[in-house]
Design a protein around this motif. Structure first.
Motif, PDB file in Angstrom:
ATOM      1  N   GLN A  27       0.870  -1.172   0.000  1.00 43.81           N
ATOM      2  CA  GLN A  27       0.000   0.000   0.000  1.00 43.81           C
ATOM      3  C   GLN A  27       0.906   1.220   0.000  1.00 43.81           C
ATOM      4  OE1 GLN A  27      -3.516   0.071   0.145  1.00 43.81           O
ATOM      5  NE2 GLN A  27      -3.296   2.244  -0.188  1.00 43.81           N
ATOM      6  N   PHE A  29       1.315   5.189   0.365  1.00 44.27           N
ATOM      7  CA  PHE A  29       0.657   6.357   0.940  1.00 44.27           C
ATOM      8  C   PHE A  29       1.410   7.612   0.534  1.00 44.27           C
ATOM      9  CE2 PHE A  29      -0.383   2.814   3.665  1.00 44.27           C
ATOM     10  CZ  PHE A  29      -1.739   2.974   3.859  1.00 44.27           C
ATOM     11  N   GLU A  30       0.712   8.706   0.521  1.00 43.74           N
ATOM     12  CA  GLU A  30       1.335   9.989   0.217  1.00 43.74           C
ATOM     13  C   GLU A  30       2.275  10.357   1.357  1.00 43.74           C
ATOM     14  OE1 GLU A  30      -0.089  14.578  -0.131  1.00 43.74           O
ATOM     15  OE2 GLU A  30      -1.373  13.071  -1.070  1.00 43.74           O
ATOM     16  N   GLN A  39      -0.592  10.116   8.032  1.00 42.84           N
ATOM     17  CA  GLN A  39      -1.554   9.200   7.415  1.00 42.84           C
ATOM     18  C   GLN A  39      -2.089   8.158   8.406  1.00 42.84           C
ATOM     19  OE1 GLN A  39      -2.626   9.346   4.286  1.00 42.84           O
ATOM     20  NE2 GLN A  39      -1.284  10.969   3.602  1.00 42.84           N
ATOM     21  N   GLN A  41      -4.854   7.647  10.110  1.00 43.74           N
ATOM     22  CA  GLN A  41      -6.187   7.081   9.857  1.00 43.74           C
ATOM     23  C   GLN A  41      -6.200   6.214   8.600  1.00 43.74           C
ATOM     24  OE1 GLN A  41      -8.972  10.301   9.923  1.00 43.74           O
ATOM     25  NE2 GLN A  41      -9.095  10.311  12.157  1.00 43.74           N
ATOM     26  N   ASN A  42      -5.549   6.650   7.552  1.00 45.57           N
ATOM     27  CA  ASN A  42      -5.516   5.868   6.314  1.00 45.57           C
ATOM     28  C   ASN A  42      -4.754   4.554   6.501  1.00 45.57           C
ATOM     29  OD1 ASN A  42      -7.002   7.743   4.863  1.00 45.57           O
ATOM     30  ND2 ASN A  42      -5.182   8.869   4.243  1.00 45.57           N
ATOM     31  N   VAL A  43      -3.654   4.602   7.238  1.00 46.89           N
ATOM     32  CA  VAL A  43      -2.883   3.388   7.494  1.00 46.89           C
ATOM     33  C   VAL A  43      -3.709   2.426   8.353  1.00 46.89           C
ATOM     34  CG1 VAL A  43      -0.830   2.455   8.639  1.00 46.89           C
ATOM     35  CG2 VAL A  43      -0.648   4.503   7.220  1.00 46.89           C
ATOM     36  N   ARG A  45      -6.968   2.225   8.579  1.00 49.20           N
ATOM     37  CA  ARG A  45      -8.033   1.686   7.727  1.00 49.20           C
ATOM     38  C   ARG A  45      -7.514   0.562   6.839  1.00 49.20           C
ATOM     39  NH1 ARG A  45      -9.355   6.605   5.679  1.00 49.20           N
ATOM     40  NH2 ARG A  45     -10.336   7.579   7.431  1.00 49.20           N
ATOM     41  N   SER A  46      -6.351   0.767   6.273  1.00 53.23           N
ATOM     42  CA  SER A  46      -5.752  -0.233   5.400  1.00 53.23           C
ATOM     43  C   SER A  46      -5.444  -1.523   6.166  1.00 53.23           C
ATOM     44  CB  SER A  46      -4.467   0.330   4.776  1.00 53.23           C
ATOM     45  OG  SER A  46      -3.864  -0.618   3.947  1.00 53.23           O
ATOM     46  N   ARG A  49      -8.717  -3.308   7.047  1.00 53.89           N
ATOM     47  CA  ARG A  49      -9.276  -3.940   5.848  1.00 53.89           C
ATOM     48  C   ARG A  49      -8.556  -5.258   5.562  1.00 53.89           C
ATOM     49  NH1 ARG A  49      -7.810  -0.479   1.944  1.00 53.89           N
ATOM     50  NH2 ARG A  49      -5.994  -1.770   1.583  1.00 53.89           N
TER      51      ARG A  49
END
Length: 70
Positions: A27, A29-30, A39, A41-43, A45-46, A49
């Motif tokens: 994955q 990420f920016e 990041q 929250q995005n990490v 979430r990943s 998932r």
């Protein structure tokens, strides 16, 4: 991995696949080497998932099934 990480090139990160017998995904990420700081929250979430694939799901209940005790 961060898409602008000056310390870990993309092909270097992919070599982690050599250390597993299971599925391996990447994955991107920016951000740079410490992308996770921006990041979180995005990490999270990943990760959730990906981990959800290992959580057993309860069997589906047929709509015509009778309730226990009836």
């Amino acid at each position: 991995m961060g898409d602008h990480d000056p310390y870990v090139p993309h092909d270097g990160f992919l070599r982690w696949a050599e250390h597993t017998r299971g599925a391996f995904t990447v994955q991107v990420f920016e951000g740079g080497h410490f992308y996770i700081e921006d990041q979180v929250q995005n990490v999270a979430r990943s990760i959730l998932r990906d981990l959800s694939a290992f959580v057993p799901r309860p069997p589906a209940r047929h709509p015509l099934a009778r309730e226990a005790g009836t």
